[in-house]
Motif scaffolding. Structure first.
Motif, PDB file in Angstrom:
ATOM      1  N   THR A   2       0.901  -1.151  -0.102  1.00 13.76           N
ATOM      2  CA  THR A   2       0.000  -0.120  -0.206  1.00 13.76           C
ATOM      3  C   THR A   2       0.755   1.355  -0.009  1.00 13.76           C
ATOM      4  O   THR A   2       2.035   1.170   0.286  1.00 13.76           O
ATOM      5  CB  THR A   2      -0.804   0.089   1.279  1.00 13.76           C
ATOM      6  OG1 THR A   2      -1.765   1.002   1.218  1.00 13.76           O
ATOM      7  CG2 THR A   2      -0.023   0.130   2.434  1.00 13.76           C
ATOM      8  N   THR A   3       0.440   2.094  -0.434  1.00 10.78           N
ATOM      9  CA  THR A   3       0.842   3.662  -0.265  1.00 10.78           C
ATOM     10  C   THR A   3       0.323   4.381   0.575  1.00 10.78           C
ATOM     11  O   THR A   3       0.491   5.445   0.868  1.00 10.78           O
ATOM     12  CB  THR A   3       0.826   4.388  -1.669  1.00 10.78           C
ATOM     13  OG1 THR A   3      -0.421   4.717  -2.142  1.00 10.78           O
ATOM     14  CG2 THR A   3       1.677   3.791  -2.538  1.00 10.78           C
ATOM     15  N   HIS A   4      -0.671   3.740   1.168  1.00  5.70           N
ATOM     16  CA  HIS A   4      -1.753   4.432   2.183  1.00  5.70           C
ATOM     17  C   HIS A   4      -1.249   4.191   3.753  1.00  5.70           C
ATOM     18  O   HIS A   4      -1.965   3.669   4.612  1.00  5.70           O
ATOM     19  CB  HIS A   4      -3.147   4.037   2.263  1.00  5.70           C
ATOM     20  CG  HIS A   4      -3.791   4.676   0.978  1.00  5.70           C
ATOM     21  ND1 HIS A   4      -4.633   5.955   1.019  1.00  5.70           N
ATOM     22  CD2 HIS A   4      -3.917   4.504  -0.235  1.00  5.70           C
ATOM     23  CE1 HIS A   4      -4.931   6.129  -0.140  1.00  5.70           C
ATOM     24  NE2 HIS A   4      -4.407   5.205  -1.047  1.00  5.70           N
ATOM     25  N   CYS A  22      -6.977   5.018   6.923  1.00  5.30           N
ATOM     26  CA  CYS A  22      -8.322   5.854   6.240  1.00  5.30           C
ATOM     27  C   CYS A  22      -9.043   4.639   5.467  1.00  5.30           C
ATOM     28  O   CYS A  22      -8.596   3.322   5.611  1.00  5.30           O
ATOM     29  CB  CYS A  22      -7.546   6.515   4.867  1.00  5.30           C
ATOM     30  SG  CYS A  22      -6.424   5.553   3.796  1.00  5.30           S
ATOM     31  N   SER A  23     -10.102   5.041   4.903  1.00  7.85           N
ATOM     32  CA  SER A  23     -10.868   4.021   4.458  1.00  7.85           C
ATOM     33  C   SER A  23     -10.194   3.212   3.105  1.00  7.85           C
ATOM     34  O   SER A  23     -10.509   1.898   3.393  1.00  7.85           O
ATOM     35  CB  SER A  23     -12.107   4.619   3.665  1.00  7.85           C
ATOM     36  OG  SER A  23     -11.889   5.599   2.585  1.00  7.85           O
ATOM     37  N   THR A  24      -9.473   3.697   2.844  1.00 10.49           N
ATOM     38  CA  THR A  24      -8.641   2.693   1.535  1.00 10.49           C
ATOM     39  C   THR A  24      -7.894   1.754   2.198  1.00 10.49           C
ATOM     40  O   THR A  24      -8.044   0.442   1.701  1.00 10.49           O
ATOM     41  CB  THR A  24      -7.952   3.606   0.615  1.00 10.49           C
ATOM     42  OG1 THR A  24      -8.500   4.542  -0.048  1.00 10.49           O
ATOM     43  CG2 THR A  24      -7.047   2.887  -0.274  1.00 10.49           C
ATOM     44  N   ARG A  25      -6.969   2.261   3.349  1.00 13.42           N
ATOM     45  CA  ARG A  25      -6.251   1.270   4.003  1.00 13.42           C
ATOM     46  C   ARG A  25      -7.238   0.069   4.814  1.00 13.42           C
ATOM     47  O   ARG A  25      -6.623  -1.023   4.915  1.00 13.42           O
ATOM     48  CB  ARG A  25      -5.363   1.745   5.018  1.00 13.42           C
ATOM     49  CG  ARG A  25      -4.301   1.161   5.569  1.00 13.42           C
ATOM     50  CD  ARG A  25      -3.175   0.326   4.505  1.00 13.42           C
ATOM     51  NE  ARG A  25      -2.450  -0.672   5.191  1.00 13.42           N
ATOM     52  CZ  ARG A  25      -2.204  -1.747   4.772  1.00 13.42           C
ATOM     53  NH1 ARG A  25      -2.817  -2.362   3.459  1.00 13.42           N
ATOM     54  NH2 ARG A  25      -1.269  -2.601   5.241  1.00 13.42           N
ATOM     55  N   ARG A  26      -8.141   0.593   5.272  1.00 15.47           N
ATOM     56  CA  ARG A  26      -9.078  -0.290   5.942  1.00 15.47           C
ATOM     57  C   ARG A  26      -9.485  -1.178   4.932  1.00 15.47           C
ATOM     58  O   ARG A  26      -9.475  -2.630   5.231  1.00 15.47           O
ATOM     59  CB  ARG A  26     -10.466   0.376   6.559  1.00 15.47           C
ATOM     60  CG  ARG A  26      -9.930   1.100   7.868  1.00 15.47           C
ATOM     61  CD  ARG A  26     -11.081   1.890   8.257  1.00 15.47           C
ATOM     62  NE  ARG A  26     -10.744   2.859   9.384  1.00 15.47           N
ATOM     63  CZ  ARG A  26     -11.672   3.357  10.315  1.00 15.47           C
ATOM     64  NH1 ARG A  26     -12.932   3.305  10.015  1.00 15.47           N
ATOM     65  NH2 ARG A  26     -11.324   4.044  11.195  1.00 15.47           N
TER      66      ARG A  26
END
Length: 72
Positions: A2-4, A22-26
């Motif tokens: 990931t980049t998050h 964040c929602s993307t990382r979740r």
């Protein structure tokens, strides 16, 4: 990969500048740990411990919800 990732000590996402995770990382974490929800709780719990030390200004219950409240 990931980049998050988190920007420390603020615990903001390095890409979208939202509270980390964040929602993307979740969503990524849910996919990565789909077969092992216990391991996901351990992973997020370890980050909770570090974040609580960095974010002494934040209410403890809010930090706990942020790192563990979304994990099923």
């Amino acid at each position: 990969m990931t980049t998050h990732g988190p920007v420390l000590p603020l615990w903001l996402c390095e890409v979208c500048d939202r509270a980390w995770p964040c929602s993307t990382r979740r969503l990524e974490l849910l996919g990565e740990y789909a077969s092992s929800p216990v391991a996901l709780r351990i992973y997020t719990g370890s980050h909770l411990t570090a974040a609580a030390q960095d974010m002494t200004w934040a209410p403890a219950d809010a930090v706990c919800r942020r790192f563990l409240g979304w994990v099923a």
